[in-house]
Design a protein around this motif. Structure first.
Motif, mmCIF file in Angstrom:
data_model
loop_
_atom_site.group_PDB
_atom_site.id
_atom_site.type_symbol
_atom_site.label_atom_id
_atom_site.label_comp_id
_atom_site.label_asym_id
_atom_site.label_seq_id
_atom_site.Cartn_x
_atom_site.Cartn_y
_atom_site.Cartn_z
ATOM 1 N N VAL A 237 25.039 -11.837 15.716
ATOM 2 C CA VAL A 237 24.735 -10.924 14.609
ATOM 3 C C VAL A 237 24.868 -9.497 15.140
ATOM 4 N N VAL B 17 22.758 -4.272 12.263
ATOM 5 C CA VAL B 17 22.384 -4.461 10.853
ATOM 6 C C VAL B 17 22.495 -3.116 10.147
ATOM 7 N N LEU C 137 15.266 -7.236 11.233
ATOM 8 C CA LEU C 137 16.331 -8.242 11.345
ATOM 9 C C LEU C 137 17.036 -8.153 12.697
ATOM 10 N N LYS D 20 27.909 -10.374 10.294
ATOM 11 C CA LYS D 20 27.449 -9.054 9.849
ATOM 12 C C LYS D 20 26.430 -9.153 8.715
ATOM 13 N N ILE D 21 25.341 -8.406 8.872
ATOM 14 C CA ILE D 21 24.279 -8.385 7.848
ATOM 15 C C ILE D 21 24.121 -6.944 7.376
ATOM 16 N N GLN E 3 29.892 -8.032 3.662
ATOM 17 C CA GLN E 3 29.072 -8.569 4.760
ATOM 18 C C GLN E 3 29.123 -10.102 4.766
ATOM 19 N N ASP E 4 28.836 -10.693 5.937
ATOM 20 C CA ASP E 4 28.644 -12.155 5.979
ATOM 21 C C ASP E 4 27.408 -12.506 5.164
ATOM 22 N N VAL E 5 26.333 -11.748 5.361
ATOM 23 C CA VAL E 5 25.152 -11.865 4.494
ATOM 24 C C VAL E 5 24.797 -10.468 4.002
ATOM 25 N N LEU F 137 20.517 -12.664 -2.067
ATOM 26 C CA LEU F 137 21.381 -12.798 -0.883
ATOM 27 C C LEU F 137 22.788 -13.162 -1.322
ATOM 28 N N VAL G 196 26.689 -14.086 0.188
ATOM 29 C CA VAL G 196 27.241 -14.593 1.458
ATOM 30 C C VAL G 196 28.764 -14.734 1.403
ATOM 31 N N ILE H 296 18.093 -16.752 6.258
ATOM 32 C CA ILE H 296 19.300 -16.252 6.966
ATOM 33 C C ILE H 296 19.549 -17.091 8.219
#
Ligand code: SRM
Ligand code: SF4
Length: 553
Positions: free
Chosen positions: A142, A145, A166, A209-210, A225-227, A243, A245, A278
Motif C-alpha cells: 500500500v 495514502v 491508514l 493505492k488508497i 485508486q485501487d480503493v 468504498l 474499488v 480494506i
C-alpha cells in the motif's frame, strides 16, 4: 486451478529477500555507483529507484563509459501533511544530498532526484530523525495514502486523521528499512520476523493505492485508486464511507489487454469497519492478483476479469461476513485546486501556491523554494501537499498574510490569479531525463505546451477559458491524463497520443482522439473541437462535458 504460467522474477526476489533485505546491505557497501538487479527491485519497497541520466546515456554508451547512475527517493507523506521542521529538513536534503530540487508528486509525496549511492544512508537518517520514511513509497505494498487536504470542519477531525491512520494500518511490519538504511551496520537477517497476514512473505502482486476524497469534490481523483474512500451519509446508519474499488490508469503499448479503469462502488462502511474491510480487499488482491505478468498485475484487472459481484464474494469470504450494499451518492464536484487564500473555521488562513509540474527549484527568474524556506523559518505555519502537485501553506495567522504575500512576490513567485486557468490546472510527470520508462518529454516541455494551448484558446476566442491539461511521457499515466479534459501521452520519441473528454470531476475516462501527433501539431489538432466548444457550449459548460454531451469523445 493453479496458474501454470511461471511466476515473474520479481516474485522470486521477494520470496528470497528475508522480508525485503536481500543483498541491499552489501550493495550499499560496494564501490560501484549502482546496485545489483535484485537490490534494484527490493529498493523500490524502500522508496528508492535506481536511475541514470538519460540525457547522456547514448554518448556514454557509445564511449563505452559507465552510465551516469543516481537514485530517486520518494518520501511517504500521508495526506501530504508536513510540519515546518519537516519541510526545512526536506529542503536541506534537496540541496545537500540531491539535485537541489524538491519534486511534489501527484500523490502528495516528495521526490528527490540525482542522489548518489553514498547519499542514501545519510538521507534515510535525516528522514528517520524527522519522523519520516521513504519505506513503502514504492514497491508491491500500500503506497502513500492520499487525501483531500481540506477537511476543514470541526466534525471532520476523524477524516483529517484518516491518511495517517491508514498509513499505520497498512505499513509492512518488516524493519528492513531501518536496519539497512538507518542503522546501516547491523547484519540484517530478518530471522524470527513475521509480516502482516494481508501481505505475507511475497507482499502484493503489485502496487496498491488508497485515497480519501472530500464528500464534495474530487481533487484526489478517487476513481483512479485501487480503493477510494468517499465520506457519505447512509440513510439509516449515518456518517460513514462509500468504498469504491478497482481503479487504475496505467496502460502498456506492449500489452493491448491493459487499460485505464475507474473504480466502482463496492460497499458502504462505518468508521470502525474501515481497516478490516480494506484488509479483506487487500487479501483478495494478494491471493488473486496476477503474479506471472507485472503489466497485468494490478487489482483493477482482478475486478475487471471477475466482475464486481464475484470479486465481492471473494472479499466476503476473507472478511467472514457479508458486505453492506453501497449507497447512492451525489456526483462529486469538480476538483478544487485549493490555491490562493482561504480562511479556515479556526480563524487561520491557508495559502495555496501553484508549483508548475510539482518541481520546486530556484532559478534566475524566481526562487519559490527559497521563499517557502523563509516562510517555514519565520512563521508558525505547516505545509500540505496536494494531489495536483501544489503546496498549501497552512495555519497562517491573519496578521501575517500581507508579509507572506510580499515575501513570495519578492522571490518572483507569481500569484495564482495571474496564471491562466490552463496553466493553473496543468500537470506533467517527470519523464526525461530521470524516468526509465519515458518515451519522450513531459515536465520539461509543459511550459511550452501551456503557452501553445493558451494561444490556441485565444485564436478561437476563448482566452482564459478553463481547460484541464495533463501530460505524460508514456502511457503509465502518472499525471492521470486518462481522466483529463486534454490528456497528452508520450507515444514515440517525437510524438504523443491525444486523449480527450475526461474532466475535473474525475469520473469519466478520456477517449483516444488522435495517435502519434508531433508536439508542435497538438494545438492545430485540437483547434476544430475547441472552436466548436466556443460556439456551441451550454453556458459555462466545460470542454470535457461538452465533448461527452456531443458524443465527440
Ligand atoms: Fe507513476 C512508474 C513517477 C503517480 C502509474 N511513476 C513510475 C516511475 C517510478 C518510473 C519507473 O517505474 O521507473 C516514475 C518515476 C519517475 C521519476 O523520475 O521521478 C513515476 N508516478 C510518478 C510521479 C512522481 C509522477 C508525478 O508527476 O508526480 C507520481 C508519484 C506518486 C507518489 O507519490 O506515489 C506518480 N503513477 C502515478 C499515478 C497517479 C496516481 O497514483 O494518482 C499513476 C496512475 C494511477 C495508477 O497507478 O494506475 C502512476 N507509475 C505508474 C505506472 C503504471 C502502473 C500500472 O498500473 O501499470 C508505472 C509503471 C510501473 O509501475 O511499472 C509508474
Ligand atoms: Fe515516467 Fe511514464 Fe510515469 Fe511519466 S508517465 S513518470 S514517463 S512512468
Amino acid at each position: 486451478m493453479t496458474d501454470p504460467r511461471p511466476l515473474t522474477e520479481v516474485e522470486a526476489i521477494k520470496a528470497e529477500s528475508r522480508y525485503l533485505r536481500g543483498p541491499i546491505h552489501d550493495d550499499l557497501q560496494s564501490d560501484a555507483p549502482n546496485v545489483s538487479a535484485a537490490s534494484e527491485q527490493l529498493m523500490k519497497f524502500h522508496g528508492i529507484y535506481s536511475q541514470d541520466n538519460r540525457d547522456v546515456r547514448r554518448e556514454r554508451t557509445l564511449a563505452k563509459e559507465p552510465l551516469d547512475y543516481s537514485f530517486m527517493i520518494r518520501v511517504v507523506i500521508p495526506g501530504g501533511r508536513l510540519t515546518s521542521e519537516q519541510w526545512l529538513a526536506l529542503d536541506g536534503v534537496s540541496d545537500a544530498i540531491a539535485d537541489g530540487s524538491l519534486r511534489l508528486t501527484t500523490r502528495q509525496a516528495i521526490q528527490f532526484h540525482g542522489v548518489r549511492k553514498g547519499g542514501l544512508r545519510p538521507l534515510a537518517a535525516e528522514l528517520h530523525q524527522r519522523l519520516m520514511t521513504s519505506f513503502g513509497a514504492c514497491g508491491d505494498v500500500v503506497r502513500n495514502v492520499v487525501s483531500c487536504p481540506l477537511h476543514d470542519h470541526a466534525e471532520s477531525e476523524a477524516l483529517r486523521a484518516l491518511p495517517e491512520r491508514l498509513a499505520l494500518a497498512f505499513r509492512p511490519n518488516t524493519k528492513a528499512w531501518w536496519e539497512v538504511f538507518v542503522e546501516g551496520e547491523l547484519a540484517a537477517t530478518g530471522e524470527n520476523q513475521t509480516e502482516r497476514s494481508f501481505y505475507g512473505e511475497t507482499y502484493l502482486p503489485r502496487k496498491f493505492k488508497i485515497g480519501v476524497a472530500s464528500a464534495n469534490e474530487n481533487c484526489i481523483d478517487v476513481y483512479a485508486q485501487d480503493v477510494g474512500i468517499i465520506p457519505a451519509v447512509h440513510p439509516e446508519l449515518g456518517q460513514g464511507y462509500q468504498l469504491v474499488v478497482g481503479g487504475g490508469l496505467g496502460r502498456s503499448y506492449a500489452n493491448p489487454d491493459t487499460f485505464a479503469r475507474l473504480a466502482e462502488p463496492l460497499t458502504f462502511v462505518l468508521d470502525d469497519e474501515l481497516e478490516t474491510v480494506i484488509e479483506a480487499v487487500v487479501a483478495t488482491y494478494r491471493d488473486l492478483g496476477d503474479r506471472t505478468d507485472r503489466k497485468r498485475a494490478r487489482m483493477k484487472y482482478v475486478v475487471a476479469d471477475l466482475g464486481l459481484a464475484v470479486f465481492r464474494d471473494h472479499v466476503e469470504q476473507r472478511l467472514g461476513r457479508e458486505l453492506r450494499a453501497p449507497i447512492t451518492i451525489e456526483r462529486l464536484g469538480e476538483a478544487d485546486d485549493h490555491l490562493g487564500w482561504s480562511e479556515q473555521h479556526d480563524g487561520t488562513w491557508i495559502l495555496g501556491v501553484a508549483v508548475r509540474a510539482g518541481r520546486l527549484r530556484d532559478n534566475n527568474v524566481s526562487s519559490p523554494k527559497a521563499a517557502l524556506r523563509s516562510i517555514a523559518e519565520r512563521y508558525p505555519v505547516s505545509f500540505t501537499l496536494t494531489a495536483l502537485q501544489d503546496v498549501l501553506i497552512t495555519g497562517i495567522q491573519a496578521e501575517d498574510r500581507a508579509a507572506i504575500d510580499e515575501l513570495l512576490s519578492a522571490h518572483g513567485v507569481v500569484g495564482v490569479d495571474s496564471l491562466s486557468p490552463l496553466d493553473r490546472s496543468a500537470l506533467a510527470c517527470p519523464a526525461l531525463p530521470t524516468c526509465s520508462q519515458a518515451l519522450t518529454e513531459s515536465e520539461r516541455r509543459l511550459p511550452e505546451m501551456v503557452n501553445l494551448l493558451d494561444a490556441e484558446l485565444t485564436t478561437v476566442g476563448l482566452s482564459g477559458a478553463p481547460l484541464q491539461l495533463r501530460m505524460t511521457g508514456c502511457p503509465n499515466g502518472c499525471a492521470r491524463p486518462a481522466v483529463a479534459e486534454v490528456g497528452i501521452v508520450g507515444r514515440t520519441k517525437s510524438t504523443y497520443d491525444i486523449y480527450l473528454g475526461g474532466g475535473p470531476n474525475g469520473d469519466r475516462l478520456a477517449r483516444l482522439h488522435e495517435e502519434k501527433v508531433k508536439f508542435e501539431d497538438i494545438p492545430s489538432v485540437l483547434n476544430p473541437l475547441l472552436a466548436q466548444w466556443g460556439e456551441e457550449r451550454d453556458g459555462d459548460e466545460r470542454f470535457g462535458e461538452f465533448l461527452a454531451r456531443k458524443g465527440l469523445a
